[in-house]
Design a protein around this motif. Structure first.
Motif, PDB file in Angstrom:
ATOM      1  N   TYR A 172     -12.097  10.180 -24.737  1.00 39.28           N
ATOM      2  CA  TYR A 172     -12.399   8.995 -23.931  1.00 39.28           C
ATOM      3  C   TYR A 172     -13.745   8.400 -24.333  1.00 39.28           C
ATOM      4  O   TYR A 172     -13.880   7.177 -24.501  1.00 39.28           O
ATOM      5  N   ALA A 179      -8.292   8.731 -17.819  1.00 37.04           N
ATOM      6  CA  ALA A 179      -8.989   8.867 -19.099  1.00 37.04           C
ATOM      7  C   ALA A 179      -8.008   8.956 -20.263  1.00 37.04           C
ATOM      8  O   ALA A 179      -8.189   8.310 -21.299  1.00 37.04           O
ATOM      9  N   HIS A 180      -6.970   9.770 -20.112  1.00 41.40           N
ATOM     10  CA  HIS A 180      -5.990   9.937 -21.180  1.00 41.40           C
ATOM     11  C   HIS A 180      -5.285   8.620 -21.479  1.00 41.40           C
ATOM     12  O   HIS A 180      -5.150   8.216 -22.646  1.00 41.40           O
ATOM     13  N   THR A 196      -7.669   6.098 -23.119  1.00 45.26           N
ATOM     14  CA  THR A 196      -7.948   6.496 -24.510  1.00 45.26           C
ATOM     15  C   THR A 196      -6.753   6.176 -25.395  1.00 45.26           C
ATOM     16  O   THR A 196      -6.898   5.629 -26.492  1.00 45.26           O
TER      17      THR A 196
END
Length: 448
Positions: free
Chosen positions: A166, A436-437, A440
């Motif tokens: 991230y 976050a995943h 990203t």
């Protein structure tokens, strides 16, 4: 001649520039660009019918920058104050009778600005290549560490858990936007300059705009709506973009340098024997690339400032500000080329210590998960009471050196509301990564 700046020093020049970018802005490149402009102008004017076709052909066949007397150019330029007239004099000598049609209707600034635009075009092409290479390295790094948990930090303190992927994707997102800006700048600001003595093209009568359009087409530059002798916003935008890209690279350099420090130990720059060594401390491996990138960002800020200052130009031809650009433009491009090269080097070979990241995440005894616990308590207790309970527990952790889960389980209200098993789960950083995943992944998968 002995070097006197970091840009031409045999010691420092590859730390503050690159060979490819120096080649774009060296003296020979500038002279070549001036000669190319003069030949293109003659070709354009012959096409419109302003000068004889035979003269344009002889000019194109005869003008040779390699035959110019460089010492004579140096002396004459210092005397005249500008290099174009001295170059045109020698070129006219090369062209014989056709030399009288050289530089027809043009002024010194027309040729210098257009030559500079040719250099900027080549230089921006190099920047685009370097930027794309760096973005590709960052994309790979973000993808490789999309699930590597680390401490998010605000004000240099642990905040919440994030992933290292991230963090890298945030770096990358800025450079992706800069790539879009770069494409827009190349389309908007790379303009031919041709206006004559006061910008009106009066010496060419009714054919001035046709000549300018043909000259732009001949050189692959944009034909502007009006002469921009004293409207320097395009060059300011170019240098401003270079400074912005350098600032984004500087942010990467600052983060990496901090995370390379002994107390963090989460990252290490690529190592080669002797790189980053100290003359007195054999153990040192200083983050040299990061330091150069941070330095370049600071210097580029000043280049952008100088260009903004040079925008304030009097009437139809500036008295001094124009000269500022001659020094600033090459140095700005050199600094950014070095910054991008150094950043790419450190990212491509960056050593990521995942174990140290996880260990650092636990340094505070779980305090990094305080928000997660507070938000879990809030539906039952209300946000303010939940905040006060967790704040008190955090204070006890800080004072006693215990851990957050233990302090929470010892509090009857918290223990009754959440239960021991949920408290343990809430104190696990892997359970509180939010989007976050997904974010990203959106950056990694974006079209480059």
């Amino acid at each position: 001649m002995a070097a006197s700046t970091v840009f031409d020093s045999f010691l420092f020049r590859d730390m503050f520039g690159t060979p490819d970018m120096r080649a774009v802005f060296n003296d020979q490149s500038f002279v070549d660009a001036v000669v190319r402009t003069e030949v293109a102008l003659a070709t354009a004017q012959a096409r419109v019918g302003v000068i004889p076709q035979e003269a344009a052909e002889e000019i194109a066949a005869s003008c040779d920058s390699a035959l110019l007397n460089r010492e004579r150019l140096r002396v004459d330029t210092e005397n005249v104050g500008y290099p174009v007239l001295p170059i045109v004099r020698q070129l006219a000598e090369q062209c014989g009778a056709s030399g009288g049609f050289l530089h027809w209707g043009a002024t010194t600034q027309d040729v210098m600005d257009t030559a500079m635009m040719l250099q900027c075009s080549a230089a921006l092409g190099l920047v685009e290549t370097q930027l794309d290479r760096l973005r590709a390295c960052l994309r790979d790094l973000a993808a490789a560490h999309i699930d590597t948990i680390t401490a998010g930090r605000t004000h240099l303190q642990h905040a919440l858990p994030i992933t290292f992927g991230y963090r890298v994707a945030v770096w990358l997102s800025a450079l992706d936007r800069h790539a879009d800006r770069l494409a827009a700048v190349r389309e908007r600001d790379l303009m031919v300059q041709f206006g004559g003595a006061a910008g009106t093209l009066a010496s060419l009568g009714s054919e001035g705009l046709r000549v300018r359009a043909e000259l732009a087409a001949e050189l692959g530059l944009r034909d502007p709506e009006i002469t921009w002798h004293v409207a320097r916003d395009g060059l300011v935008e170019i240098v401003g973009l270079l400074a912005s890209i350098g600032g984004s690279a500087g942010k990467i350099g600052a983060d990496v340098a901090l995370l390379c420090s002994t107390e963090f130990g989460e990252l290490a720059e690529p190592f080669a024997p002797g790189r980053g060594a100290s003359s007195t401390m054999p153990q040192k491996r200083n983050p040299i690339s990061s330091e150069l990138v941070v330095a370049a960002a600071k210097l580029l800020r000043d280049k952008a400032s100088a260009m903004l200052d040079a925008m304030v130009q009097d009437f139809e031809r500036a008295t001094g500000p124009w000269h500022v650009e001659w020094a600033v433009l090459p140095e700005a491009f050199l600094l950014l080329s070095s910054s991008l090269a150094q950043t790419t080097h450190l990212i491509a070979g960056l050593r990521v210590n995942e174990d140290r990241m996880r260990a650092n995440l636990g340094l505070t005894g779980g305090l990094v998960m305080a928000e997660a616990v507070m938000m879990a308590l809030a539906p039952a207790l209300g946000r303010q009471q939940a905040h006060e309970l967790v704040y008190a527990a955090c204070s006890r952790v800080i004072d006693s050196g215990s851990d957050l889960a233990t302090e929470l389980q010892a509090h009857p209200v918290v223990a009754e509301t959440l239960g021991a098993e949920r408290i343990e789960r809430l104190c696990d950083p892997a359970t509180y990564l939010g989007s976050a995943h997904a974010m990203t992944r959106s950056v990694v998968d974006a079209q480059s």
